[in-house]
Design a protein around this motif. Structure first.
Motif, PDB file in Angstrom:
ATOM      1  N   ILE A   1     -15.514 -31.671   0.444  1.00 23.81           N
ATOM      2  CA  ILE A   1     -15.052 -30.628  -0.468  1.00 23.81           C
ATOM      3  C   ILE A   1     -13.667 -30.181  -0.032  1.00 23.81           C
ATOM      4  CG2 ILE A   1     -15.431 -28.301  -1.367  1.00 23.81           C
ATOM      5  CD1 ILE A   1     -18.387 -28.699  -1.078  1.00 23.81           C
ATOM      6  N   VAL A   2     -12.728 -30.237  -0.964  1.00 22.83           N
ATOM      7  CA  VAL A   2     -11.372 -29.747  -0.730  1.00 22.83           C
ATOM      8  C   VAL A   2     -11.271 -28.348  -1.307  1.00 22.83           C
ATOM      9  CG1 VAL A   2      -8.930 -30.101  -1.216  1.00 22.83           C
ATOM     10  CG2 VAL A   2     -10.401 -32.079  -0.769  1.00 22.83           C
ATOM     11  N   VAL A   3     -10.860 -27.385  -0.458  1.00 23.65           N
ATOM     12  CA  VAL A   3     -10.748 -25.998  -0.892  1.00 23.65           C
ATOM     13  C   VAL A   3      -9.269 -25.630  -0.978  1.00 23.65           C
ATOM     14  CG1 VAL A   3     -11.386 -23.604  -0.448  1.00 23.65           C
ATOM     15  CG2 VAL A   3     -12.942 -25.455   0.214  1.00 23.65           C
ATOM     16  N   ASN A   4      -8.815 -25.304  -2.169  1.00 23.38           N
ATOM     17  CA  ASN A   4      -7.414 -24.947  -2.378  1.00 23.38           C
ATOM     18  C   ASN A   4      -7.189 -23.461  -2.094  1.00 23.38           C
ATOM     19  OD1 ASN A   4      -4.752 -25.472  -3.067  1.00 23.38           O
ATOM     20  ND2 ASN A   4      -5.089 -25.147  -5.254  1.00 23.38           N
ATOM     21  N   GLU A   5      -5.952 -23.084  -1.893  1.00 21.51           N
ATOM     22  CA  GLU A   5      -5.611 -21.690  -1.614  1.00 21.51           C
ATOM     23  C   GLU A   5      -5.867 -20.781  -2.806  1.00 21.51           C
ATOM     24  OE1 GLU A   5      -0.835 -22.272  -2.622  1.00 21.51           O
ATOM     25  OE2 GLU A   5      -1.489 -21.784  -0.589  1.00 21.51           O
ATOM     26  N   THR A   6      -6.079 -21.355  -3.973  1.00 22.35           N
ATOM     27  CA  THR A   6      -6.378 -20.580  -5.178  1.00 22.35           C
ATOM     28  C   THR A   6      -7.846 -20.174  -5.253  1.00 22.35           C
ATOM     29  OG1 THR A   6      -6.666 -22.672  -6.357  1.00 22.35           O
ATOM     30  CG2 THR A   6      -4.517 -21.596  -6.533  1.00 22.35           C
ATOM     31  N   ALA A   7      -8.680 -20.600  -4.312  1.00 27.37           N
ATOM     32  CA  ALA A   7     -10.093 -20.238  -4.283  1.00 27.37           C
ATOM     33  C   ALA A   7     -10.304 -18.980  -3.448  1.00 27.37           C
ATOM     34  CB  ALA A   7     -10.920 -21.390  -3.723  1.00 27.37           C
ATOM     35  N   SER A   8     -11.201 -18.108  -3.919  1.00 26.78           N
ATOM     36  CA  SER A   8     -11.487 -16.891  -3.165  1.00 26.78           C
ATOM     37  C   SER A   8     -12.921 -16.441  -3.398  1.00 26.78           C
ATOM     38  CB  SER A   8     -10.523 -15.768  -3.564  1.00 26.78           C
ATOM     39  OG  SER A   8     -10.693 -15.411  -4.919  1.00 26.78           O
ATOM     40  N   ASP A   9     -13.498 -15.830  -2.355  1.00 30.49           N
ATOM     41  CA  ASP A   9     -14.820 -15.215  -2.440  1.00 30.49           C
ATOM     42  C   ASP A   9     -15.874 -16.203  -2.939  1.00 30.49           C
ATOM     43  OD1 ASP A   9     -13.885 -12.533  -1.694  1.00 30.49           O
ATOM     44  OD2 ASP A   9     -12.895 -12.560  -3.655  1.00 30.49           O
ATOM     45  N   CYS A  10     -15.876 -17.378  -2.346  1.00 26.51           N
ATOM     46  CA  CYS A  10     -16.814 -18.435  -2.732  1.00 26.51           C
ATOM     47  C   CYS A  10     -17.763 -18.764  -1.581  1.00 26.51           C
ATOM     48  CB  CYS A  10     -16.054 -19.692  -3.146  1.00 26.51           C
ATOM     49  SG  CYS A  10     -15.001 -19.474  -4.601  1.00 26.51           S
ATOM     50  N   VAL A  11     -18.925 -19.300  -1.921  1.00 25.45           N
ATOM     51  CA  VAL A  11     -19.921 -19.723  -0.934  1.00 25.45           C
ATOM     52  C   VAL A  11     -20.162 -21.216  -1.117  1.00 25.45           C
ATOM     53  CG1 VAL A  11     -22.279 -19.462  -0.096  1.00 25.45           C
ATOM     54  CG2 VAL A  11     -21.027 -17.457  -0.918  1.00 25.45           C
ATOM     55  N   ILE A  12     -20.039 -21.970  -0.020  1.00 23.74           N
ATOM     56  CA  ILE A  12     -20.203 -23.424  -0.070  1.00 23.74           C
ATOM     57  C   ILE A  12     -21.300 -23.835   0.899  1.00 23.74           C
ATOM     58  CG2 ILE A  12     -19.115 -25.660   0.295  1.00 23.74           C
ATOM     59  CD1 ILE A  12     -16.425 -24.303  -0.297  1.00 23.74           C
ATOM     60  N   ASN A  13     -22.327 -24.462   0.368  1.00 24.40           N
ATOM     61  CA  ASN A  13     -23.406 -25.037   1.177  1.00 24.40           C
ATOM     62  C   ASN A  13     -23.294 -26.546   1.037  1.00 24.40           C
ATOM     63  OD1 ASN A  13     -25.958 -25.938   2.164  1.00 24.40           O
ATOM     64  ND2 ASN A  13     -26.842 -23.937   1.703  1.00 24.40           N
TER      65      ASN A  13
ATOM     66  N   ASN B   1     -23.346 -30.813   2.672  1.00 18.43           N
ATOM     67  CA  ASN B   1     -23.603 -31.893   3.638  1.00 18.43           C
ATOM     68  C   ASN B   1     -22.309 -32.540   4.083  1.00 18.43           C
ATOM     69  OD1 ASN B   1     -26.356 -31.596   3.577  1.00 18.43           O
ATOM     70  ND2 ASN B   1     -26.739 -33.290   2.175  1.00 18.43           N
ATOM     71  N   GLY B   2     -21.289 -32.486   3.242  1.00 18.21           N
ATOM     72  CA  GLY B   2     -20.024 -33.152   3.521  1.00 18.21           C
ATOM     73  C   GLY B   2     -19.080 -32.272   4.319  1.00 18.21           C
ATOM     74  N   ILE B   3     -17.967 -32.838   4.694  1.00  8.67           N
ATOM     75  CA  ILE B   3     -16.963 -32.100   5.454  1.00  8.67           C
ATOM     76  C   ILE B   3     -16.135 -31.226   4.515  1.00  8.67           C
ATOM     77  CG2 ILE B   3     -16.845 -33.901   7.220  1.00  8.67           C
ATOM     78  CD1 ILE B   3     -14.188 -34.782   5.971  1.00  8.67           C
ATOM     79  N   ILE B   4     -15.476 -30.230   5.094  1.00  7.79           N
ATOM     80  CA  ILE B   4     -14.561 -29.371   4.348  1.00  7.79           C
ATOM     81  C   ILE B   4     -13.140 -29.774   4.701  1.00  7.79           C
ATOM     82  CG2 ILE B   4     -13.760 -27.019   3.965  1.00  7.79           C
ATOM     83  CD1 ILE B   4     -16.507 -27.463   2.858  1.00  7.79           C
ATOM     84  N   GLU B   5     -12.330 -30.003   3.689  1.00 13.10           N
ATOM     85  CA  GLU B   5     -10.938 -30.378   3.913  1.00 13.10           C
ATOM     86  C   GLU B   5     -10.015 -29.312   3.335  1.00 13.10           C
ATOM     87  OE1 GLU B   5     -10.463 -34.159   2.053  1.00 13.10           O
ATOM     88  OE2 GLU B   5     -11.657 -35.244   3.537  1.00 13.10           O
ATOM     89  N   GLY B   6      -8.956 -29.002   4.063  1.00 10.84           N
ATOM     90  CA  GLY B   6      -7.925 -28.104   3.551  1.00 10.84           C
ATOM     91  C   GLY B   6      -8.446 -26.750   3.161  1.00 10.84           C
ATOM     92  N   ASN B   7      -9.231 -26.114   4.037  1.00  8.49           N
ATOM     93  CA  ASN B   7      -9.817 -24.817   3.710  1.00  8.49           C
ATOM     94  C   ASN B   7      -8.733 -23.741   3.703  1.00  8.49           C
ATOM     95  OD1 ASN B   7     -11.371 -22.598   3.273  1.00  8.49           O
ATOM     96  ND2 ASN B   7     -12.529 -22.718   5.182  1.00  8.49           N
TER      97      ASN B   7
END
Length: 444
Positions: A414-426, A428-434
């Motif tokens: 999951i790629v998380v962009n700077e435009t994301a806020s107040d989110c919950v991620i559950n 199995n995969g890795i997190i990229e660019g949080n």
């Protein structure tokens, strides 16, 4: 009230309305046209192949039409049952091309109320350049179509998807030819099928409300961009393979390495009311399901350029692959509840995202049946939107994503962009660019 009870009540009411209906047997298009405008009949047509040119000649088409629309048959009557199993109407596209001046109109129209159509196939032949429009428009109220089949051809240019034109933006002036348009209220389509060999939508809704699909099927055709680029003649070659879209190289050119649908959407909405689709399938379409205000249950997108483009949606038990493009584009500032399964299948074609998610308040669950067998890693992208018209070879734009919950039981990152806020991620995969703000991450 449960849907089954609601349908039963409608059936009982319909039967009571036609209890005194006259039963009529016919065996010609002339008779069908005659009874299309009458009401309270049960019309059974003899099975067979009926050539529309036996009723409309090319000479009769080649006249000046002052109207903005022209239909071959208008079903304006109400409270009818048309028993048309085994009936096929063959339409030569030369009839459409002979209209003078060219008219963008829908060729067969249902605008009565409380009608049932059982069976009936439309088959178009010939690849001439003809005015646009849809084969069949269903207007009116409380009309039901069951086992209606459309084989659609006759657009220009064909073989490039939307690369050469879409709407007013075009490299080559194009003429679309779509399948089945719904403009009416409480329309039900049961086990209907549209096979597209033209540039246009299969099923689409404009202004209709409370549309119900069950066991419906839309199928188009796909072609690699490498095959397009290998042409040595034709409209793409003549225009140096120009495209209306900017690709990842910053050029408005048809790019290499992608698989492209030659058609538009399998199921599409434009400014509509409620839509329900149960047990429906879209294959080889530009978008399998491009829908708003929709409830999807047990639907599937197969080999589509993108599987689902959703807004204000609820999906249950639905699925699709990411062989040639994203499984999902999710947008909208009203919450959606998405449950999708990534089905098996990979390709060598370029795919930049498994899903892009933007908007507010969504709950998204993406799972997989073969998560440990996949060779390619395709990211779920939070805080990104759909590129222009969903074009799979155009860069993904940044979009706001707020108060979204994602459950990812695939192994995809999951790629998380700077435009994301107040989110919950559950996940199995890795997190990229949080780069988001206040992102809670739970690792499985």
């Amino acid at each position: 009230m449960k849907l089954a009870q609601y349908i039963l009540i409608l059936v009982v009411l319909f039967i009571s309305n036609i209890s005194n209906a006259t039963e009529i047997k016919i065996n010609s298009l002339k008779e069908l046209v005659n009874y299309a405008s009458k009401s309270s009949n049960v019309i059974t047509m003899a099975p067979g192949v009926y050539q529309l040119t036996d009723y409309f000649t090319l000479d009769s088409m080649a006249v000046k039409h002052d109207r903005k629309a022209f239909q071959f048959i208008v079903f304006s009557g109400s409270h009818n049952v048309f028993k048309l199993d085994g009936v096929e109407i063959v339409v030569d596209n030369k009839l459409r091309a002979a209209l003078s001046p060219p008219l963008h109109s829908n060729e067969f129209l249902i605008n009565g109320a409380n009608n049932v159509f059982e069976g009936l196939s439309f088959k178009y032949k010939g690849e001439v350049n003809a005015p646009g429009g849809a084969v069949l428009e269903v207007g009116g109220k409380d009309n039901t179509l069951k086992n209606v089949v459309l084989h659609v051809s006759g657009s220009f240019p064909y073989g490039y998807g939307d690369y050469l034109g879409k709407g007013k933006n075009n490299v080559v002036k194009h003429q679309k030819h779509s399948g089945l348009l719904i403009t009416g209220f409480n329309t039900k389509l049961l086990a209907c099928k549209v096979f597209m060999k033209s540039f246009g939508h299969a099923f689409f809704i404009q202004g209709g409300d409370n549309t119900y699909f069950k066991d419906c099927y839309a199928e188009g055709e796909i072609r690699s961009t490498d095959e397009m680029l290998a042409e040595t003649s034709g409209p793409a070659f003549d225009n140096d393979f120009a495209s209306i879209y900017m690709n990842y190289d910053g050029e408005k050119k048809i790019p290499s390495g992608y698989m492209k649908s030659l058609n538009e959407c399998g199921f599409r909405t434009y400014s509509t009311g409620k839509v329900t689709a149960v047990n429906c399938v879209a294959k080889n379409m530009r978008v399998g399901f491009a829908l708003a205000k929709v409830s999807l249950d047990n639907c599937e997108a197969i080999d589509c350029e993108r599987g689902y483009y959703l807004n204000k949606a609820v999906t249950k038990n639905s699925r699709g692959d990411a062989k040639y493009g994203p499984l999902l584009y999710l947008v909208g500032d009203e919450p959606s509840q998405i449950d999708l399964t990534l089905t098996p299948g990979e390709s060598e074609m370029k795919v930049h995202a498994l899903a892009t998610i933007s908007g507010t308040g969504h709950e998204v669950n993406i799972k997989s049946t073969d998560q440990n067998k996949r060779k390619k890693s395709i990211p779920i992208m939070l805080g990104y939107g759909m590129p222009s018209s969903g074009e799979i070879a155009s860069p993904l734009p940044a979009k706001d994503a707020n108060h979204i919950k994602i459950t990812n039981t695939t192994t995809m990152p999951i790629v998380v962009n700077e435009t994301a806020s107040d989110c919950v991620i559950n996940t199995n995969g890795i997190i990229e660019g949080n780069a988001g703000k206040n992102i809670q991450i739970i690792k499985n």
